[in-house]
Design an enzyme around this catalytic site. Structure first.
Site, PDB file in Angstrom:
ATOM      1  N   ASP A 163       7.190   4.687  -9.964  1.00  0.00           N
ATOM      2  CA  ASP A 163       8.009   4.442  -8.775  1.00  0.00           C
ATOM      3  C   ASP A 163       9.504   4.346  -9.092  1.00  0.00           C
ATOM      4  O   ASP A 163      10.080   3.275  -9.180  1.00  0.00           O
ATOM      5  CB  ASP A 163       7.546   3.180  -8.030  1.00  0.00           C
ATOM      6  CG  ASP A 163       6.388   3.496  -7.098  1.00  0.00           C
ATOM      7  OD1 ASP A 163       5.881   4.638  -7.135  1.00  0.00           O
ATOM      8  OD2 ASP A 163       5.993   2.600  -6.329  1.00  0.00           O
ATOM      9  N   LYS A 166       4.741  12.197  -2.419  1.00  0.00           N
ATOM     10  CA  LYS A 166       5.552  11.058  -1.975  1.00  0.00           C
ATOM     11  C   LYS A 166       6.486  11.546  -0.874  1.00  0.00           C
ATOM     12  O   LYS A 166       7.296  12.445  -1.114  1.00  0.00           O
ATOM     13  CB  LYS A 166       6.349  10.495  -3.151  1.00  0.00           C
ATOM     14  CG  LYS A 166       7.101   9.213  -2.833  1.00  0.00           C
ATOM     15  CD  LYS A 166       7.547   8.526  -4.112  1.00  0.00           C
ATOM     16  CE  LYS A 166       8.410   7.307  -3.821  1.00  0.00           C
ATOM     17  NZ  LYS A 166       8.845   6.663  -5.071  1.00  0.00           N
ATOM     18  N   ARG A 222       3.750  14.277  -7.475  1.00  0.00           N
ATOM     19  CA  ARG A 222       3.743  13.661  -8.799  1.00  0.00           C
ATOM     20  C   ARG A 222       2.327  13.529  -9.340  1.00  0.00           C
ATOM     21  O   ARG A 222       1.357  13.581  -8.576  1.00  0.00           O
ATOM     22  CB  ARG A 222       4.507  12.332  -8.793  1.00  0.00           C
ATOM     23  CG  ARG A 222       4.028  11.328  -7.773  1.00  0.00           C
ATOM     24  CD  ARG A 222       4.914  10.082  -7.779  1.00  0.00           C
ATOM     25  NE  ARG A 222       4.294   9.012  -6.988  1.00  0.00           N
ATOM     26  CZ  ARG A 222       4.766   7.789  -6.887  1.00  0.00           C
ATOM     27  NH1 ARG A 222       5.874   7.458  -7.524  1.00  0.00           N
ATOM     28  NH2 ARG A 222       4.147   6.879  -6.161  1.00  0.00           N
ATOM     29  N   ARG A 240       4.122   5.707   1.939  1.00  0.00           N
ATOM     30  CA  ARG A 240       4.601   7.093   2.068  1.00  0.00           C
ATOM     31  C   ARG A 240       4.092   7.926   0.907  1.00  0.00           C
ATOM     32  O   ARG A 240       4.789   8.805   0.407  1.00  0.00           O
ATOM     33  CB  ARG A 240       6.114   7.127   2.121  1.00  0.00           C
ATOM     34  CG  ARG A 240       6.774   6.377   0.984  1.00  0.00           C
ATOM     35  CD  ARG A 240       8.202   6.718   0.921  1.00  0.00           C
ATOM     36  NE  ARG A 240       8.894   5.780   0.040  1.00  0.00           N
ATOM     37  CZ  ARG A 240      10.168   5.885  -0.236  1.00  0.00           C
ATOM     38  NH1 ARG A 240      10.877   6.846   0.294  1.00  0.00           N
ATOM     39  NH2 ARG A 240      10.743   5.019  -1.031  1.00  0.00           N
ATOM     40  N   ASP A 296       3.864  -4.391  -7.590  1.00  0.00           N
ATOM     41  CA  ASP A 296       3.258  -3.184  -7.025  1.00  0.00           C
ATOM     42  C   ASP A 296       3.858  -1.918  -7.632  1.00  0.00           C
ATOM     43  O   ASP A 296       3.370  -0.816  -7.358  1.00  0.00           O
ATOM     44  CB  ASP A 296       3.409  -3.158  -5.493  1.00  0.00           C
ATOM     45  CG  ASP A 296       4.849  -3.266  -5.055  1.00  0.00           C
ATOM     46  OD1 ASP A 296       5.528  -4.208  -5.490  1.00  0.00           O
ATOM     47  OD2 ASP A 296       5.314  -2.404  -4.294  1.00  0.00           O
ATOM     48  N   ASN A 297       4.894  -2.062  -8.444  1.00  0.00           N
ATOM     49  CA  ASN A 297       5.471  -0.902  -9.122  1.00  0.00           C
ATOM     50  C   ASN A 297       5.123  -0.893 -10.609  1.00  0.00           C
ATOM     51  O   ASN A 297       5.722  -0.149 -11.375  1.00  0.00           O
ATOM     52  CB  ASN A 297       6.995  -0.889  -8.952  1.00  0.00           C
ATOM     53  CG  ASN A 297       7.402  -0.595  -7.513  1.00  0.00           C
ATOM     54  OD1 ASN A 297       6.626  -0.029  -6.747  1.00  0.00           O
ATOM     55  ND2 ASN A 297       8.608  -0.984  -7.139  1.00  0.00           N
ATOM     56  N   GLY A 322       0.831  -1.206   0.000  1.00  0.00           N
ATOM     57  CA  GLY A 322       0.000   0.000   0.000  1.00  0.00           C
ATOM     58  C   GLY A 322       0.860   1.248   0.000  1.00  0.00           C
ATOM     59  O   GLY A 322       2.089   1.172   0.075  1.00  0.00           O
TER      60      GLY A 322
HETATM   61  P1  AMP Z   1       8.987   0.494  -3.293  1.00  0.00           P
HETATM   62  O1  AMP Z   1       9.657  -0.789  -3.655  1.00  0.00           O
HETATM   63  O2  AMP Z   1       9.913   1.637  -3.033  1.00  0.00           O
HETATM   64  O3  AMP Z   1       7.967   0.861  -4.309  1.00  0.00           O
HETATM   65  O4  AMP Z   1       8.248   0.280  -1.890  1.00  0.00           O
HETATM   66  C1  AMP Z   1       7.610  -0.901  -1.516  1.00  0.00           C
HETATM   67  C2  AMP Z   1       6.631  -0.624  -0.410  1.00  0.00           C
HETATM   68  O5  AMP Z   1       7.278  -0.093   0.734  1.00  0.00           O
HETATM   69  C3  AMP Z   1       5.538   0.346  -0.773  1.00  0.00           C
HETATM   70  O6  AMP Z   1       4.358  -0.103  -0.195  1.00  0.00           O
HETATM   71  C4  AMP Z   1       6.028   1.645  -0.161  1.00  0.00           C
HETATM   72  O7  AMP Z   1       4.952   2.510   0.146  1.00  0.00           O
HETATM   73  C5  AMP Z   1       6.709   1.158   1.096  1.00  0.00           C
HETATM   74  N1  AMP Z   1       7.777   2.059   1.561  1.00  0.00           N
HETATM   75  C6  AMP Z   1       8.992   2.240   0.996  1.00  0.00           C
HETATM   76  N2  AMP Z   1       9.705   3.133   1.701  1.00  0.00           N
HETATM   77  C7  AMP Z   1       8.926   3.544   2.731  1.00  0.00           C
HETATM   78  C8  AMP Z   1       9.098   4.453   3.827  1.00  0.00           C
HETATM   79  N3  AMP Z   1      10.220   5.144   4.004  1.00  0.00           N
HETATM   80  N4  AMP Z   1       8.067   4.597   4.685  1.00  0.00           N
HETATM   81  C9  AMP Z   1       6.931   3.908   4.528  1.00  0.00           C
HETATM   82  N5  AMP Z   1       6.720   3.033   3.548  1.00  0.00           N
HETATM   83  C10 AMP Z   1       7.693   2.843   2.653  1.00  0.00           C
HETATM   84 MG    MG Z   2       6.481   1.218  -4.996  1.00  0.00          MG
END
Ligand code: AMP
Ligand code: MG
Length: 512
Positions: free
Chosen positions: A264, A115, A178, A96, A254-255, A93
């Site tokens: 992302d 973001k 964004r 951030r 998820d990306n 989800g």
């Molecule tokens: P990402 O691979 O960067 O797209 O992130 C994978 C998941 O981790 C997503 O659900 C992001 O919202 C969550 N996420 C990544 N970094 C953070 C952060 N610093 N704080 C909270 N959630 C994060």
């Molecule tokens: Mg992501």
């Protein structure tokens, strides 16, 4: 086109917020400490209907920093699930990200998302923040991809702040605003399949079809038709990435955008020296998301999407048939793009070998991805052109460019010059067989297909270091050249140059 000075004047829609509450959590952003507007993209702002004056108002900074709500918006964090590095990760989800709402722009509607504006119920172990380093990278990459003509989410603004954020070291927080027609991901669909909520999956599919794929409504099975459309867009996207040497780095489901957008930006990279197995994400030790693996990974991700849709489409053969469009669409898109990149006005017998041999030559010599293609435009033609008194300078000037004296000619990009000469001779013979096409046209086609500027890691790094000192000049320079990366800008020669030696030591990880 009339632009507005205030967010208030723009119509808000909040379509995603109209979905059932199970799809998201409504919650406010967490304000930053002493936010500063480091950069804003006027072009992106105009898409929303915002005037130049609007960007100078305190109210603008208040919204894009997460200090105040978007007037008329309904701020929320969306839930989704996904596969990370090939493993089912369950619920994820917007950990951030805050969706502020949807704005009715002059041409089309845009969702606006922050973001790094604080924690949400989906933050898991994270702090809900993004560091300035990764925010600069996302901001610039959005522009770079857009300039290259590759579908992507857009970036409106970059805000920096004083808040300390703990990563490998202590860094400072930033927020990128964004924009996209929608931020819905493959993982959004996977979520409802995993939760065994077919009604919600149907609702989400109907929502996406009605708003973004209306042409699917007429199909005998709109959900199969949706899958087919997403398969085709994703295949096209992969071709777009491959031919500019872009590596996403974290192609988790998820990306993956349901609209076929690049989404992302984390540890992405544009290759300098060509290596088909290039891994841009330091954390990806097995190379799951290496450059050459990207199309196959996209196909695998689409398979997961199809698997989810199977919950509401019992006909597995129909889903399989939709997935089967991936390979021909991708190969055709690659062929079209390689024709443009090499200035071939048709596809002849032997062209596939010629192209394959160029990749092999680049691989063996670790030749610079961007400059190999860019400089190839002039490589075969110069002797002929010189005989007729036409120079590279003249062609570039005719095209509105200036010649960059720092750029090495094609042949000098290869250590094994003899091998490069041999290939070039074959290429010369091939373009001589271009039907009814002048060298000038060929060069023009090639310069429009092969960028001079890409967001090389060292360029992003220099912009980050300046930004960390509070200086947005490098970001601004890059935004200018990346806006139209096919046209040389006088005074910006350095941004087209080969990377310095230290560039090969930059390590980019998932930490952001
Ligand atoms: P990402 O691979 O960067 O797209 O992130 C994978 C998941 O981790 C997503 O659900 C992001 O919202 C969550 N996420 C990544 N970094 C953070 C952060 N610093 N704080 C909270 N959630 C994060
Ligand atoms: Mg992501």
């Amino acid at each position: 086109m009339s632009l507005f000075d205030r967010f208030e004047d723009i119509v808000k829609l909040n379509s995603f917020a109209a979905l059932p509450p199970a799809f998201y959590t409504r919650l406010p952003t967490t304000p930053l400490n002493q936010p500063v507007l480091m950069h804003v993209d006027q072009e992106a702002a105009a898409l929303l209907g915002l005037s130049l004056q609007a960007l100078k108002n305190q109210a603008f900074l208040d919204v894009v920093s997460g200090t105040s709500e978007l007037p008329g918006g309904q701020t929320l964090a969306a839930v989704y699930s996904g596969h990370q590095f090939g493993h089912w990760a369950g619920q994820l989800g917007d950990g951030r990200a805050h969706l502020l709402g949807e704005l009715q722009g002059p041409e089309s509607n845009w969702e606006l998302q922050l973001k790094g504006a604080g924690m949400t119920p989906y933050s898991r172990m994270g702090d809900g923040r993004a560091v300035l380093r990764s925010s600069v990278r996302e901001y610039l990459a959005s522009q770079a991809m857009h300039g290259l003509g590759i579908p992507t989410t857009r970036a409106l603004s970059l805000v920096s702040a004083k808040n300390p954020v703990m990563r490998e070291t202590v860094e400072t927080a930033a927020v990128v605003a964004r924009m996209a027609p929608s931020f819905i991901r493959f993982g959004s669909f996977q979520h409802w399949a995993a939760q065994q909520k077919p009604d919600y999956l149907r609702l989400l599919s109907d929502f996406v079809i009605e708003r973004y794929y209306p042409e699917c409504q007429a199909a005998s099975n709109p959900y199969v038709s949706l899958l087919e459309a997403v398969v085709k867009r994703t295949a096209e996207l992969m071709a777009g990435w491959q031919v500019v040497g872009f590596c996403h780095g974290v192609m988790n489901t998820d990306n993956m955008s349901i609209l076929g957008l690049t989404l992302d930006y984390g540890p992405y990279g544009f290759m300098d020296g060509f290596d088909a197995g290039h891994i841009c994400n330091h954390t990806d030790t097995n190379g799951r998301y290496a450059w050459h693996a990207q199309p196959a990974v996209a196909h695998w991700n689409l398979y997961q999407l199809a698997n989810s849709l199977h919950t509401i489409v019992p006909d597995a053969d129909a889903l399989r048939a939709a997935l089967d469009h991936f390979e021909p669409t991708f190969l055709n898109a690659m062929q079209q793009r390689m024709m443009q990149k090499l200035g071939l006005s048709d596809w002849q017998d032997g062209d596939e070998t010629l192209v394959d041999d160029l990749w092999s030559l680049m691989q063996a010599n670790h030749a610079d991805f961007t400059l190999t293609f860019r400089q190839l435009a002039y490589a075969p033609a110069l002797p002929d052109l010189e005989q007729t008194g036409v120079t590279q300078q003249q062609i570039e000037t005719d095209l509105g460019n200036t010649v960059n004296p720092n750029l090495k000619p094609f042949i000098d990009l290869f250590i094994d010059r003899a091998a490069a000469e041999l290939w070039l001779e074959r290429y010369r013979q091939r373009i001589a067989r271009n039907p009814s096409d002048s060298n000038f046209n060929r060069i023009q086609t090639m310069l429009a297909a092969n960028p001079l500027y890409v967001l090389r890691n060292h360029l992003a790094q220099q912009a980050i270091e300046a930004a960390q000192r509070g200086d947005p000049t490098e970001i601004d320079n890059l935004m200018k050249v990346l806006r139209n990366p096919f046209v040389a800008v006088p005074g910006m020669e350095i941004y087209a140059a080969l990377p310095p030696a230290w560039a090969s030591h930059i390590e980019v990880s998932c930490s952001s």
